[in-house]
Design a protein around this motif. Structure first.
Motif, PDB file in Angstrom:
ATOM      1  N   VAL A 142      44.028 -43.655 -61.258  1.00 12.72           N
ATOM      2  CA  VAL A 142      45.182 -44.560 -61.264  1.00 12.72           C
ATOM      3  C   VAL A 142      45.430 -45.103 -59.862  1.00 12.72           C
ATOM      4  O   VAL A 142      45.679 -46.297 -59.681  1.00 12.72           O
ATOM      5  CB  VAL A 142      46.435 -43.845 -61.826  1.00 12.72           C
ATOM      6  N   GLU A 143      45.339 -44.240 -58.862  1.00  8.64           N
ATOM      7  CA  GLU A 143      45.508 -44.683 -57.478  1.00  8.64           C
ATOM      8  C   GLU A 143      44.360 -45.623 -57.083  1.00  8.64           C
ATOM      9  O   GLU A 143      44.567 -46.606 -56.374  1.00  8.64           O
ATOM     10  CB  GLU A 143      45.580 -43.471 -56.542  1.00  8.64           C
ATOM     11  N   ALA A 144      43.151 -45.334 -57.563  1.00 15.66           N
ATOM     12  CA  ALA A 144      42.014 -46.228 -57.319  1.00 15.66           C
ATOM     13  C   ALA A 144      42.295 -47.596 -57.923  1.00 15.66           C
ATOM     14  O   ALA A 144      42.043 -48.628 -57.287  1.00 15.66           O
ATOM     15  CB  ALA A 144      40.737 -45.637 -57.912  1.00 15.66           C
ATOM     16  N   LEU A 170      39.954 -45.543 -68.053  1.00 11.24           N
ATOM     17  CA  LEU A 170      41.395 -45.318 -68.078  1.00 11.24           C
ATOM     18  C   LEU A 170      41.999 -45.545 -69.456  1.00 11.24           C
ATOM     19  O   LEU A 170      41.526 -46.382 -70.225  1.00 11.24           O
ATOM     20  CB  LEU A 170      42.092 -46.257 -67.092  1.00 11.24           C
ATOM     21  N   SER A 171      43.101 -44.825 -69.719  1.00 13.51           N
ATOM     22  CA  SER A 171      43.890 -45.084 -70.924  1.00 13.51           C
ATOM     23  C   SER A 171      44.829 -46.252 -70.643  1.00 13.51           C
ATOM     24  O   SER A 171      45.018 -46.649 -69.482  1.00 13.51           O
ATOM     25  CB  SER A 171      44.720 -43.842 -71.283  1.00 13.51           C
ATOM     26  N   GLN A 172      45.450 -46.799 -71.675  1.00 15.12           N
ATOM     27  CA  GLN A 172      46.414 -47.887 -71.499  1.00 15.12           C
ATOM     28  C   GLN A 172      47.584 -47.443 -70.619  1.00 15.12           C
ATOM     29  O   GLN A 172      48.061 -48.213 -69.789  1.00 15.12           O
ATOM     30  CB  GLN A 172      46.939 -48.389 -72.853  1.00 15.12           C
ATOM     31  N   GLU A 173      48.006 -46.200 -70.778  1.00 11.34           N
ATOM     32  CA  GLU A 173      49.110 -45.685 -69.962  1.00 11.34           C
ATOM     33  C   GLU A 173      48.714 -45.632 -68.485  1.00 11.34           C
ATOM     34  O   GLU A 173      49.509 -45.970 -67.601  1.00 11.34           O
ATOM     35  CB  GLU A 173      49.541 -44.290 -70.445  1.00 11.34           C
ATOM     36  N   GLN A 174      47.486 -45.225 -68.216  1.00 10.75           N
ATOM     37  CA  GLN A 174      47.021 -45.170 -66.824  1.00 10.75           C
ATOM     38  C   GLN A 174      46.907 -46.573 -66.224  1.00 10.75           C
ATOM     39  O   GLN A 174      47.254 -46.778 -65.059  1.00 10.75           O
ATOM     40  CB  GLN A 174      45.665 -44.451 -66.748  1.00 10.75           C
ATOM     41  N   ILE A 175      46.424 -47.518 -67.006  1.00  6.92           N
ATOM     42  CA  ILE A 175      46.329 -48.900 -66.526  1.00  6.92           C
ATOM     43  C   ILE A 175      47.717 -49.431 -66.204  1.00  6.92           C
ATOM     44  O   ILE A 175      47.929 -50.039 -65.144  1.00  6.92           O
ATOM     45  CB  ILE A 175      45.613 -49.796 -67.560  1.00  6.92           C
ATOM     46  N   GLN A 176      48.668 -49.198 -67.085  1.00  9.98           N
ATOM     47  CA  GLN A 176      50.034 -49.655 -66.849  1.00  9.98           C
ATOM     48  C   GLN A 176      50.629 -48.997 -65.606  1.00  9.98           C
ATOM     49  O   GLN A 176      51.317 -49.651 -64.821  1.00  9.98           O
ATOM     50  CB  GLN A 176      50.906 -49.378 -68.077  1.00  9.98           C
TER      51      GLN A 176
END
Length: 187
Positions: A142-144, A170-176
């Motif tokens: 996520v930080e990346a 990534l999951s959609q939550e991680q992308i968001q």
């Protein structure tokens, strides 16, 4: 015959443009290296950064690191980034009169982080890579994503090359969450 005449007229028009129109535009004179060196020796940070670039381009990494350090310590993001990259892995003695630049990964990462936090896109992309791979920092996709997103704002193609492979992990939550972090970032 008609085609040759058209080409000849076109070339004549281009030549006239180059000879008569372009010289009328003011052309900025770039300072020569002697002027840059004098300014760098007076302590001007941007000139010190340019000196670092000049020495790096001539493979004299130790001299480049010295000039980049002087500019980096005065807060020049480009110099911080370039010095950081040199220190991450070190640099060999390559040019005559140079010495090796020893590896100092923690210090290198510190300089890159400083440059990235000031909004320098190259440093931000590097930090995204480090976060993605866990290079010198804890692996955090996520930080990346955040750092890649920030570092590729100006380049759609580069953004796709960096972000697309990461998005697949990534999951959609991680992308968001990555989007939110990028949006909330303030240099």
């Amino acid at each position: 015959m008609k085609t040759r005449l058209s080409v000849l007229l076109w070339l004549t028009g281009i030549t006239a443009f180059l000879l008569f129109v372009l010289p009328g535009f003011p052309q900025q004179q770039l300072p020569d290296l002697a002027q840059v060196k004098a300014a760098a020796e007076r302590g001007e940070a941007q000139a010190q950064d340019r000196m670092g670039d000049s020495y790096e381009g001539r493979f004299n990494y130790s001299a480049a690191a010295e000039w980049f350090r002087k500019a980096a310590e005065q807060g020049v993001p480009h110099a911080q980034w370039r010095l950081g990259k040199m220190l991450l892995d070190g640099r060999p003695k390559f040019a005559e009169g140079s010495v090796p630049v020893p590896k100092a990964a923690d210090e290198g990462l510190k300089w890159i982080l400083l440059a990235a936090n000031q909004g320098l896109d190259g440093a931000q992309c590097d930090l995204g890579y480090f976060c993605e791979k866990g290079y010198g920092v804890k692996q955090d996709y996520v930080e990346a994503y955040k750092w890649y997103k920030l570092g590729t704002r100006k380049s759609g193609l580069l953004g796709s090359m960096k972000l697309d492979p990461l998005i697949l992990k990534l999951s959609q939550e991680q992308i968001q969450e990555g989007e939110r972090r990028a949006k909330d970032f303030t240099p």
